[in-house]
Design an enzyme around this catalytic site. Sequence first.
Site, PDB file in Angstrom:
ATOM      1  N   TYR A 268      -7.366   5.356 -13.711  1.00  0.00           N
ATOM      2  CA  TYR A 268      -6.123   5.496 -13.324  1.00  0.00           C
ATOM      3  C   TYR A 268      -5.913   7.044 -13.515  1.00  0.00           C
ATOM      4  CZ  TYR A 268      -6.039   5.516 -18.691  1.00  0.00           C
ATOM      5  OH  TYR A 268      -6.325   5.823 -20.083  1.00  0.00           O
ATOM      6  N   HIS A 318     -10.882   9.161 -15.549  1.00  0.00           N
ATOM      7  CA  HIS A 318     -10.156   9.990 -14.485  1.00  0.00           C
ATOM      8  C   HIS A 318     -11.361  10.745 -13.513  1.00  0.00           C
ATOM      9  CE1 HIS A 318      -6.986   9.639 -17.050  1.00  0.00           C
ATOM     10  NE2 HIS A 318      -7.244  10.683 -17.872  1.00  0.00           N
TER      11      HIS A 318
HETATM   12  C1  LIG Z   1     -10.784  13.658 -24.854  1.00  0.00           C
HETATM   13  C2  LIG Z   1      -9.647  13.164 -23.938  1.00  0.00           C
HETATM   14  O1  LIG Z   1      -9.273  12.109 -23.918  1.00  0.00           O
HETATM   15  N1  LIG Z   1      -8.932  14.082 -23.293  1.00  0.00           N
HETATM   16  C3  LIG Z   1      -8.068  13.674 -22.413  1.00  0.00           C
HETATM   17  C4  LIG Z   1      -6.609  14.581 -22.896  1.00  0.00           C
HETATM   18  C5  LIG Z   1      -6.210  14.112 -24.163  1.00  0.00           C
HETATM   19  O2  LIG Z   1      -5.803  12.878 -24.427  1.00  0.00           O
HETATM   20  C6  LIG Z   1      -4.831  14.915 -24.623  1.00  0.00           C
HETATM   21  O3  LIG Z   1      -5.126  16.245 -24.547  1.00  0.00           O
HETATM   22  C7  LIG Z   1      -4.341  14.677 -26.078  1.00  0.00           C
HETATM   23  O4  LIG Z   1      -3.487  15.332 -26.178  1.00  0.00           O
HETATM   24  O5  LIG Z   1      -5.499  14.229 -21.928  1.00  0.00           O
HETATM   25  C8  LIG Z   1      -5.793  14.312 -20.612  1.00  0.00           C
HETATM   26  O6  LIG Z   1      -5.483  15.938 -20.211  1.00  0.00           O
HETATM   27  P1  LIG Z   1      -5.532  17.146 -20.886  1.00  0.00           P
HETATM   28  O7  LIG Z   1      -4.229  17.240 -22.120  1.00  0.00           O
HETATM   29  O8  LIG Z   1      -6.622  17.689 -21.244  1.00  0.00           O
HETATM   30  O9  LIG Z   1      -4.711  18.309 -19.642  1.00  0.00           O
HETATM   31  C9  LIG Z   1      -3.636  17.954 -18.935  1.00  0.00           C
HETATM   32  C10 LIG Z   1      -3.889  18.015 -17.578  1.00  0.00           C
HETATM   33  O10 LIG Z   1      -4.052  19.289 -17.408  1.00  0.00           O
HETATM   34  C11 LIG Z   1      -4.941  19.472 -16.164  1.00  0.00           C
HETATM   35  N2  LIG Z   1      -6.182  20.194 -16.689  1.00  0.00           N
HETATM   36  C12 LIG Z   1      -6.270  20.329 -18.037  1.00  0.00           C
HETATM   37  C13 LIG Z   1      -7.457  21.152 -18.288  1.00  0.00           C
HETATM   38  C14 LIG Z   1      -8.365  21.850 -17.247  1.00  0.00           C
HETATM   39  N3  LIG Z   1      -9.091  22.456 -17.464  1.00  0.00           N
HETATM   40  N4  LIG Z   1      -8.019  21.530 -16.177  1.00  0.00           N
HETATM   41  C15 LIG Z   1      -6.791  20.850 -15.851  1.00  0.00           C
HETATM   42  O11 LIG Z   1      -6.749  20.549 -14.452  1.00  0.00           O
HETATM   43  C16 LIG Z   1      -5.553  17.766 -15.861  1.00  0.00           C
HETATM   44  O12 LIG Z   1      -4.652  17.407 -14.712  1.00  0.00           O
HETATM   45  C17 LIG Z   1      -5.055  17.191 -16.926  1.00  0.00           C
HETATM   46  O13 LIG Z   1      -4.681  15.777 -16.680  1.00  0.00           O
HETATM   47  C18 LIG Z   1      -4.697  13.825 -19.926  1.00  0.00           C
HETATM   48  O14 LIG Z   1      -3.773  13.175 -20.536  1.00  0.00           O
HETATM   49  O15 LIG Z   1      -4.740  13.684 -18.514  1.00  0.00           O
HETATM   50  C19 LIG Z   1      -7.333  13.958 -20.087  1.00  0.00           C
HETATM   51  C20 LIG Z   1      -8.244  14.384 -21.002  1.00  0.00           C
HETATM   52  O16 LIG Z   1      -9.257  13.741 -20.411  1.00  0.00           O
HETATM   53  C1  LIG Z   2     -12.137   9.688 -22.880  1.00  0.00           C
HETATM   54  C2  LIG Z   2     -11.369   8.270 -22.527  1.00  0.00           C
HETATM   55  O1  LIG Z   2     -11.795   7.848 -21.646  1.00  0.00           O
HETATM   56  N1  LIG Z   2     -10.523   7.838 -23.431  1.00  0.00           N
HETATM   57  C3  LIG Z   2     -10.191   6.713 -23.368  1.00  0.00           C
HETATM   58  C4  LIG Z   2      -8.475   6.636 -23.395  1.00  0.00           C
HETATM   59  O2  LIG Z   2      -8.204   7.572 -22.033  1.00  0.00           O
HETATM   60  C5  LIG Z   2      -7.100   8.318 -22.263  1.00  0.00           C
HETATM   61  O3  LIG Z   2      -5.982   7.738 -22.267  1.00  0.00           O
HETATM   62  C6  LIG Z   2      -4.820   8.426 -22.314  1.00  0.00           C
HETATM   63  C7  LIG Z   2      -3.715   7.583 -22.341  1.00  0.00           C
HETATM   64  O4  LIG Z   2      -3.699   6.749 -23.676  1.00  0.00           O
HETATM   65  C8  LIG Z   2      -4.918   9.386 -21.224  1.00  0.00           C
HETATM   66  O5  LIG Z   2      -4.666   8.845 -20.201  1.00  0.00           O
HETATM   67  C9  LIG Z   2      -6.068  10.320 -21.348  1.00  0.00           C
HETATM   68  O6  LIG Z   2      -5.986  11.016 -20.327  1.00  0.00           O
HETATM   69  C10 LIG Z   2      -7.221   9.469 -21.409  1.00  0.00           C
HETATM   70  O7  LIG Z   2      -8.500  10.331 -21.506  1.00  0.00           O
HETATM   71  C11 LIG Z   2      -7.813   5.216 -23.416  1.00  0.00           C
HETATM   72  O8  LIG Z   2      -8.070   4.770 -21.948  1.00  0.00           O
HETATM   73  C12 LIG Z   2      -8.677   4.605 -24.632  1.00  0.00           C
HETATM   74  C13 LIG Z   2      -7.867   3.034 -24.328  1.00  0.00           C
HETATM   75  O9  LIG Z   2      -8.294   2.181 -25.275  1.00  0.00           O
HETATM   76  O10 LIG Z   2      -9.821   4.375 -24.236  1.00  0.00           O
HETATM   77  C14 LIG Z   2     -10.412   5.486 -24.461  1.00  0.00           C
HETATM   78  O11 LIG Z   2     -11.685   5.569 -24.304  1.00  0.00           O
END
Ligand SMILES: CC(=O)N[C@H]1[C@H]([C@H](O)[C@H](O)CO)O[C@](OP(=O)(O)OC[C@H]2O[C@@H](n3ccc(N)nc3=O)[C@H](O)[C@@H]2O)(C(=O)O)C[C@@H]1O
Ligand SMILES: CC(=O)N[C@@H]1[C@@H](O[C@@H]2O[C@H](CO)[C@H](O)[C@H](O)[C@H]2O)[C@@H](O)[C@@H](CO)O[C@H]1O
Length: 342
Positions: A268, A318
């Site tokens: 997603y 992603h």
């Molecule tokens: C470990 C993990 O699950 N990390 C996810 C984190 C994490 O859940 C949050 O930071 C918690 O606060 O969230 C994500 O994303 P994250 O919070 O890292 O970043 C938000 C969005 O910014 C863009 N990005 C970020 C860093 C980078 N070096 N390049 C980029 O282009 C991306 O478009 C990214 O989506 C998320 O929600 O999408 C996706 C990340 O994969």
């Molecule tokens: C790293 C990973 O795949 N973690 C998943 C987690 O994904 C994270 O979900 C967030 C929303 O809740 C957001 O989309 C973020 O960008 C994702 O990395 C979830 O899918 C979770 C559901 O149980 O499973 C984790 O393994």
Amino acid sequence: MVAVRKRNVKMFTFVFLLITITSFVLNYKHQVTITTWDIKQLIIQFSEQFRKLIKYPRRPCSCTTCVSERGRSLWFDQRFNQTMQPFLTSRDALIPEDSYRWWLKLQGEKSPKNINDTLKELFGIIPGDGDPLQERDIFTCRRCAVVGNSGNLRQSQYGHDIDSHDFVLRMNRAPTAGFESDVGSKTTHHFVYPESYKEMAENVSMIVIPFKTLDLRWIVTALTTGTINFTYVPVPRKIKVKKEKILIYNPAFIKYVYENWLQHHGRYPSTGLLSLVFALHVCDEVNVYGFGADSRGHWHHYWENNPSAGAFRQTGVHDGDFEFNITLTLASIEKINFFKGR
Ligand SMILES: CC(=O)N[C@H]1[C@H]([C@H](O)[C@H](O)CO)O[C@](OP(=O)(O)OC[C@H]2O[C@@H](n3ccc(N)nc3=O)[C@H](O)[C@@H]2O)(C(=O)O)C[C@@H]1O
Ligand SMILES: CC(=O)N[C@@H]1[C@@H](O[C@@H]2O[C@H](CO)[C@H](O)[C@H](O)[C@H]2O)[C@@H](O)[C@@H](CO)O[C@H]1O
């Protein structure tokens, strides 16, 4: 007596026309800078606006170009669906059955609570509307900055530029304090889900992206009983956000982004892509900062050395490369301006 009355009518007509013309010119505030109150100048500016109005009779905004305008790129027109609603609101909280079924699978909830009951309860507490981003008119030019979390913002000096926008959209745990010169200090809207919630200033609108029913239930309990403190990780029991400042991202819009834009890549869309496509729908000009992985393709952050920066590649949640290509294509067709950082 008759002559005096005629003069009054003339005077009234002149004043009326002057007010109409002036407000018309002023309405196009981002295309026109009023430098003088000289009547000749005003007439020139008015005729210029009139010419544009005739040339582009149904322009959706007053910027030089508006994101939503069709006919400039087939690639864009094939993906952009103007009818999609980015928000769920108390007046429009309907999730179509096919979208709901798709959405339910995102995080495979074992026994989701009834969605209609949940939405009823949620919108009994928050209105989910009345936000400036939800109101549109053709006389304004809404300039938005979408700020991702990339480490490429470090030492970028984009802060001033970012703060110059009407709307500044940030996401997840992104801080501004201590990073102002690179990322700015203004935030109008902040995208979060329960697991990425951070406290925000009172004037910031919080846009919750729900990936499961529990996320919607969490908003309810976080504003009332404080009973939910765990989803797939610990989440805050209570949040300090005014009910009027909470907006709900539409699950059907997540599906639209996944199908039309992401073309089923990854499980997603990321928060970054969801924010970017959202901005294409609610803004007239979109400028993008803080998008771009590090040399290993990991999503590193500008404020921390995040050890799980590459987790999304391992789990396949992603498709970062495909998402980045969408951003680059949008920039190449001039639908967005992309600021690549350092
Ligand atoms: C470990 C993990 O699950 N990390 C996810 C984190 C994490 O859940 C949050 O930071 C918690 O606060 O969230 C994500 O994303 P994250 O919070 O890292 O970043 C938000 C969005 O910014 C863009 N990005 C970020 C860093 C980078 N070096 N390049 C980029 O282009 C991306 O478009 C990214 O989506 C998320 O929600 O999408 C996706 C990340 O994969
Ligand atoms: C790293 C990973 O795949 N973690 C998943 C987690 O994904 C994270 O979900 C967030 C929303 O809740 C957001 O989309 C973020 O960008 C994702 O990395 C979830 O899918 C979770 C559901 O149980 O499973 C984790 O393994």
